[in-house]
Design an enzyme around this catalytic site. Structure first.
Site, short mmCIF file in Angstrom:
data_model
loop_
_atom_site.label_atom_id
_atom_site.label_comp_id
_atom_site.label_asym_id
_atom_site.label_seq_id
_atom_site.Cartn_x
_atom_site.Cartn_y
_atom_site.Cartn_z
N HIS A 1 -0.07 -3.43 -12.44
CA HIS A 1 -0.39 -2.34 -12.46
C HIS A 1 1.27 -2.43 -12.93
CE1 HIS A 1 -2.90 -1.81 -8.49
NE2 HIS A 1 -3.12 -2.28 -9.23
N GLU B 1 3.97 -0.47 -11.88
CA GLU B 1 5.31 -0.65 -11.21
C GLU B 1 5.79 -2.63 -11.51
OE1 GLU B 1 3.48 1.96 -8.40
OE2 GLU B 1 3.16 0.38 -9.89
N CYS C 1 0.49 1.10 -4.56
CA CYS C 1 -0.45 0.44 -3.76
C CYS C 1 0.47 -0.38 -2.98
CB CYS C 1 -1.28 -0.47 -4.68
SG CYS C 1 -0.61 -1.63 -4.94
N CYS D 1 2.21 -3.13 -4.83
CA CYS D 1 3.29 -2.87 -5.01
C CYS D 1 4.25 -2.98 -4.43
CB CYS D 1 3.17 -2.41 -6.01
SG CYS D 1 2.19 -2.47 -7.73
#
Length: 147
Positions: free
Chosen positions: A79, A81, A107, A110
């Site tokens: 992801h 992040e 999410c 993260c």
């Protein structure tokens, strides 16, 4: 809540530009880690360095019709992040106390990383279906701002 400074909008716009580098077939996400109005690291969602990307291999989550916010382990990509945190670590940049500017709400995976990294504010442009993420951010005292 008081009015947000103009640079908050600029950082979200930069996150959108970073997202344009994404190789994800489902959602292009960009993230910035910012401290004292200075960009510390950026990230976008995509496969680990040196590996084939989803735009080359196809999307397993799409093939299996996995809904957004579920079964993250089936994705070959990282992801945005996560990639921002990793970029900071690789280059020896401390991010404790920084703010996250992201095109999408993080999410839960993260979120847990952001909390442990010491991120204290999250600015997002779009929602993401993960109620536990929001609950954990609130419990950790991380401020959340939506554009």
């Amino acid at each position: 809540m008081s009015e947000r400074p103009a640079w908050d909008y600029y950082f979200l716009e930069i996150a959108r530009v970073v997202a344009s580098r994404s190789t994800c077939l489902r959602r292009r996400v960009g993230a910035l880690l910012v401290l004292d109005k200075r960009i510390l690291a950026t990230g976008y969602n995509g496969a680990p360095a040196g590996l084939e990307h989803c735009d080359e291999t196809g999307c397993l989550r799409e093939k299996l019709k996995v809904p957004a916010g579920e079964r993250h382990e089936l994705c070959r990509g990282l992801h945005a992040e996560q990639n921002a945190i990793i970029q900071a670590a690789v280059h020896g940049v401390a991010i404790k106390g920084a703010s996250l500017y992201c095109t999408h709400f993080p999410c839960v995976v993260c979120t847990k990383m952001l909390i442990n990294a010491g991120i204290n504010r999250v600015f997002v442009a779009q929602q993401y279906p993960d109620a536990l993420s929001k609950e954990l951010l609130n419990e950790a005292g991380v401020s959340i701002y939506f554009r």
